[in-house]
Design an enzyme around this catalytic site. Structure first.
Site, mmCIF file in Angstrom:
data_model
loop_
_atom_site.group_PDB
_atom_site.id
_atom_site.type_symbol
_atom_site.label_atom_id
_atom_site.label_comp_id
_atom_site.label_asym_id
_atom_site.label_seq_id
_atom_site.Cartn_x
_atom_site.Cartn_y
_atom_site.Cartn_z
ATOM 1 N N ARG A 302 -12.975 44.266 14.777
ATOM 2 C CA ARG A 302 -13.431 45.185 14.274
ATOM 3 C C ARG A 302 -12.322 45.622 13.715
ATOM 4 N NH1 ARG A 302 -19.530 46.147 14.113
ATOM 5 N NH2 ARG A 302 -20.721 43.962 14.348
ATOM 6 N N GLU A 304 -11.483 49.028 12.802
ATOM 7 C CA GLU A 304 -11.622 50.328 12.186
ATOM 8 C C GLU A 304 -10.427 51.240 12.957
ATOM 9 O OE1 GLU A 304 -16.314 50.579 13.312
ATOM 10 O OE2 GLU A 304 -15.377 52.252 13.613
ATOM 11 N N ARG A 310 -15.718 55.457 22.523
ATOM 12 C CA ARG A 310 -16.629 54.200 22.204
ATOM 13 C C ARG A 310 -16.145 52.613 21.293
ATOM 14 N NH1 ARG A 310 -22.300 55.745 19.736
ATOM 15 N NH2 ARG A 310 -21.717 56.343 18.069
ATOM 16 N N HIS A 311 -15.033 52.927 21.234
ATOM 17 C CA HIS A 311 -14.800 51.605 19.704
ATOM 18 C C HIS A 311 -13.436 51.295 20.514
ATOM 19 C CE1 HIS A 311 -16.905 54.536 16.648
ATOM 20 N NE2 HIS A 311 -17.408 53.085 16.304
ATOM 21 N N GLU A 453 -26.354 54.282 20.503
ATOM 22 C CA GLU A 453 -26.389 53.037 19.999
ATOM 23 C C GLU A 453 -25.752 51.623 20.422
ATOM 24 O OE1 GLU A 453 -25.366 52.127 15.805
ATOM 25 O OE2 GLU A 453 -25.397 50.496 16.921
ATOM 26 N N SER A 456 -27.887 46.563 16.935
ATOM 27 C CA SER A 456 -27.974 46.679 15.454
ATOM 28 C C SER A 456 -28.512 45.881 15.163
ATOM 29 C CB SER A 456 -26.765 47.648 14.564
ATOM 30 O OG SER A 456 -27.863 48.585 13.519
ATOM 31 N N ARG A 504 -19.856 48.230 25.614
ATOM 32 C CA ARG A 504 -20.714 49.213 25.366
ATOM 33 C C ARG A 504 -21.850 49.232 26.716
ATOM 34 N NH1 ARG A 504 -21.926 51.823 20.073
ATOM 35 N NH2 ARG A 504 -19.829 52.154 19.510
#
Lengths: 530, 173
Positions: A302, A304, A310-311, A453, A456, A504
């Site tokens: 990802r 991002e 947490r990324h 989270e 998903s 995670r």
């Protein structure tokens, strides 16, 4: 020469000779000291050579280049128990610490999470020089040791093997470590609070990550990654038992699967391609290909640009997809049961690891309910409203609200793990199946651990026409997802699934606070090495 | 803000005719024109006057000591609380929390003007406070919840939700 100059010259000469005298004196002193030193060294060397009866019981061995096949069993440190008392054994470990005290040298020898105290004492087996050699072995060097296992009356609190110690008869260095380590292992496992209180050093995260090889040797890191390995193992075993098939999906793909914003582009011969953001599209195509229940474990990329706790830009995704009979809750039940099996497996088989991590990073044990708690989105909104948070019906949960909701759920139901069902349709991806009774909502769900989270998921749209409509509604270029839509044109079963992040899940299960602690060689916008 | 407080106080006291206030200075200190004498200046001065007008002297304290404590708190409100910086808020709340450890009301054993005006003054701080911080200042929150439910007091301020049970029990996370 004039008188002046003569005088001057004389003075000069005098000065010179004064200087010269001084210089000479200094040189004499220096020579005397040097001679003294040399004499001392010679004397020492003589005594060294004279008295060293243990010369062949220690030393630095030549590099192991597979010169010979020795039929020798090396005992593991964790097996050094009172049962082996008085046995003479060989073992290989790292020198954790070595401390000379007069005629003795105490060493702590470490092997992964286990360590044992060892002793070289001047006697009929060891000479003075041998003790000195042992005391000078650099930390982290790997040594082969032949020793007698002896029982101790008083427990050695600081070691994992508390009831025995080794009396060394032979010690050889197999691989020497450089004397200056980039970080000290004791500092790396010291809890932050303790470091501040006692004024001792702790190691900050960046240093640990830059010297990951050494940081991974600490008991805490060993425990974390053994537990992570356990999570993968339990995931695979539980799903295989449920009849799932493990699949491998491609990571170089032609279209961004979750939207074009956070995707890495790679050059692919004359064009470009993307690194997969999730195995979503391929999992579903496998279902349409009659594999019925599938899972895959693989990297997820990802792009991002988030520098949060947490990324990561690359992490390991554990993904599940399954066809169901009549209701997508069958999928939710399957996933939650898998998660519960993982939690139970960790609780029952990895207590040592959990306790080791808690020594440095204290946290509450992970709690879960059976059957898993499932709340509907509207219920969650009501709980938040009661706590004074205003939120719209179709609004997505912000991270602070997710965390607050986690706290409220923990207080009300006493669980760290729950499912939030029936998310608003507006905040979910285009392939999510809308709710049959209320167009504002969808058959989709998120799962949370300790208020954050971890998964998903949803029932997917398995009808090519509806999928096209939803894609158009989300303004997605149909050309780019033609192959995906086509896979639903030749009979597709109703199906759903979800994906979790391995790092995670480990971080939240252990109650840690930064995802880089549970990623062996983490990748984030600022880190590409080691 | 001060004018709204005074109007709320009037309603609480049951005064039939609301007064007309003006303000002076850039700090907007309230002024009450008095037919009988010089104008009354200042939040605390006017409030005490209103209390006397409404014949509710117990709101200023029930004993000499009580009255002194009430005046102290009213002064504290105007001098320390109003217009304080962010760092000061932390100290003020910490001290208040410690003070309220063993007390139900700020002065004596009944509701006084001190409670009212500290409640008015602290409301904007508590409204912004995240739940975790509210649980830290547990005594302030308890007293605040008590005062905001005092009958007839809360007119111009929205009620604040205070959770019955603590949700941040351990110091972690």
């Amino acid at each position: 020469m004039t008188k002046e100059t003569v005088d001057g010259a004389m003075e000069e000469q005098q000065a010179q000779s004064k200087k010269g005298l001084k210089k000479q004196q200094k040189e004499v002193e220096k020579a005397a000291k040097k001679a003294e030193k040399q004499a001392k060294l010679a004397a020492e060397q003589q005594s060294t050579e004279e008295d060293d009866f243990a010369k062949d019981r220690y030393g630095v061995l030549a590099m192991v280049q597979s010169q010979q096949k020795l039929d020798r069993t090396l005992v593991r440190v964790k097996d050094l128990t009172p049962e082996k008392a008085d046995q003479l054994i060989w073992m290989r470990a790292r020198v954790h610490t070595s401390r000379a005290k007069g005629k003795q040298c105490f060493l702590v020898l470490r092997q992964q999470q286990f360590n044992v105290q060892a002793l070289v004492a001047v006697g009929d087996r060891a000479s003075k020089q041998m003790v000195k050699f042992a005391a000078n072995i650099t930390k982290e060097s790997i040594v082969d040791v032949e020793a007698a296992v002896r029982r101790v009356e008083q427990k050695i609190e600081s070691c994992s093997q508390q009831d025995v110690e080794l009396h060394i008869e032979r010690i050889f260095v197999i691989s020497q470590a450089e004397p200056r380590l980039p970080l000290q292992l004791e500092d790396a496992v010291r809890p932050d609070g303790e470091g501040e209180e006692e004024g001792r050093a702790t190691v900050n995260q960046d240093t640990k990550l830059d010297n990951r090889v050494i940081d991974l040797r600490t008991t805490t890191s060993q425990a974390i990654f053994r537990l992570q390995s356990g999570v993968c193992q339990l995931f695979r075993d539980t799903l295989t038992q449920k009849g799932f098939v493990e699949i491998q999906t491609p990571k170089i793909i032609s279209a961004a699967s979750e939207g074009g914003a956070n995707v890495f582009t790679v050059s692919y011969f004359k064009t470009s391609a993307y690194l997969a953001q999730s195995p979503q599209l391929y999992k579903q195509m496998c279902i349409c290909a009659d594999f019925d229940k599938v899972f895959c474990v693989g990297p997820v990329f990802r792009a991002e640009d988030s520098n949060t706790h947490r990324h990561l830009t690359e992490f390991v995704g554990l993904d599940i997809e399954m066809a169901f009979n009549y209701h997508y809750h069958e999928v939710i039940e399957s996933i939650t049961d898998t998660m519960v099996q993982i939690f139970k497996g960790l609780r029952d088989n990895f207590q040592t690891e959990i306790q080791t991590v808690n020594k440095q990073f204290p946290s509450e044990p992970f709690k879960f309910l059976e059957p898993t708690l499932r709340l509907e989105y509207t219920e969650a909104l009501a709980m938040l409203h009661e706590a004074g948070v205003e939120m719209g019906d179709e609004e997505d949960l912000s991270t602070p609200n997710e965390k607050l909701l986690g706290r409220l759920v923990k207080e009300k139901y006493d669980t760290d793990f729950y499912v939030l069902d029936k998310y608003p349709l507006a905040v979910r991806p285009f392939y999510t199946m809308p709710d049959p009774n209320n167009p504002k909502y969808s058959n989709s769900y998120d799962m949370f651990m300790r208020g954050e989270e971890i998964l998903s998921g949803a029932q997917r749209v398995h009808d090519a026409q509806l999928l096209t409509e939803r894609a158009i509604h989300h303004q997605i270029d149909l050309e780019k997802i033609k192959a995906y839509i086509d896979s639903f044109r030749y009979g597709a079963p109703p199906h759903g699934g979800g994906g979790i992040g391995l790092e995670r899940v480990c971080m939240l299960y252990l109650g840690l606070h930064n995802i880089r602690q549970t990623s062996m060689f983490p990748r984030d916008p600022k880190r590409l090495t080691p | 803000m001060a004018l709204r407080e005074l109007s709320s106080l009037e309603k609480y006291l049951g005064l039939k005719k609301p007064n007309k206030y003006s303000t002076q200075g850039d700090k907007k200190v309230p002024v009450l024109q008095n037919n009988n004498g010089p104008p009354l200046v200042g939040l605390v001065t006017i409030a005490c006057h209103l209390v006397k007008e409404a014949k509710r002297p117990e709101l200023l304290g029930d004993s000499a000591e009580g009255r002194a404590v009430v005046q102290q708190w009213l002064e504290h409100r105007v001098t320390k609380l109003d217009g304080c910086t962010k760092e000061d808020t932390k100290t003020i709340l910490k001290d208040l929390n410690l003070y309220l450890q063993d007390k139900v009301f700020l002065a004596g054993n009944q509701f006084t003007l001190a409670d009212a005006f500290i409640y008015f003054g602290i409301h904007p701080l508590i409204v912004e406070m995240p739940i975790q911080e509210k649980e830290q200042y547990v005594n302030v929150t308890r007293w605040f919840d008590h005062i905001q439910h005092h009958p007839g007091l809360r007119h111009h301020l929205p009620p604040l939700v205070v959770l019955r049970n603590r949700i941040y029990t351990s110091r972690h996370h």
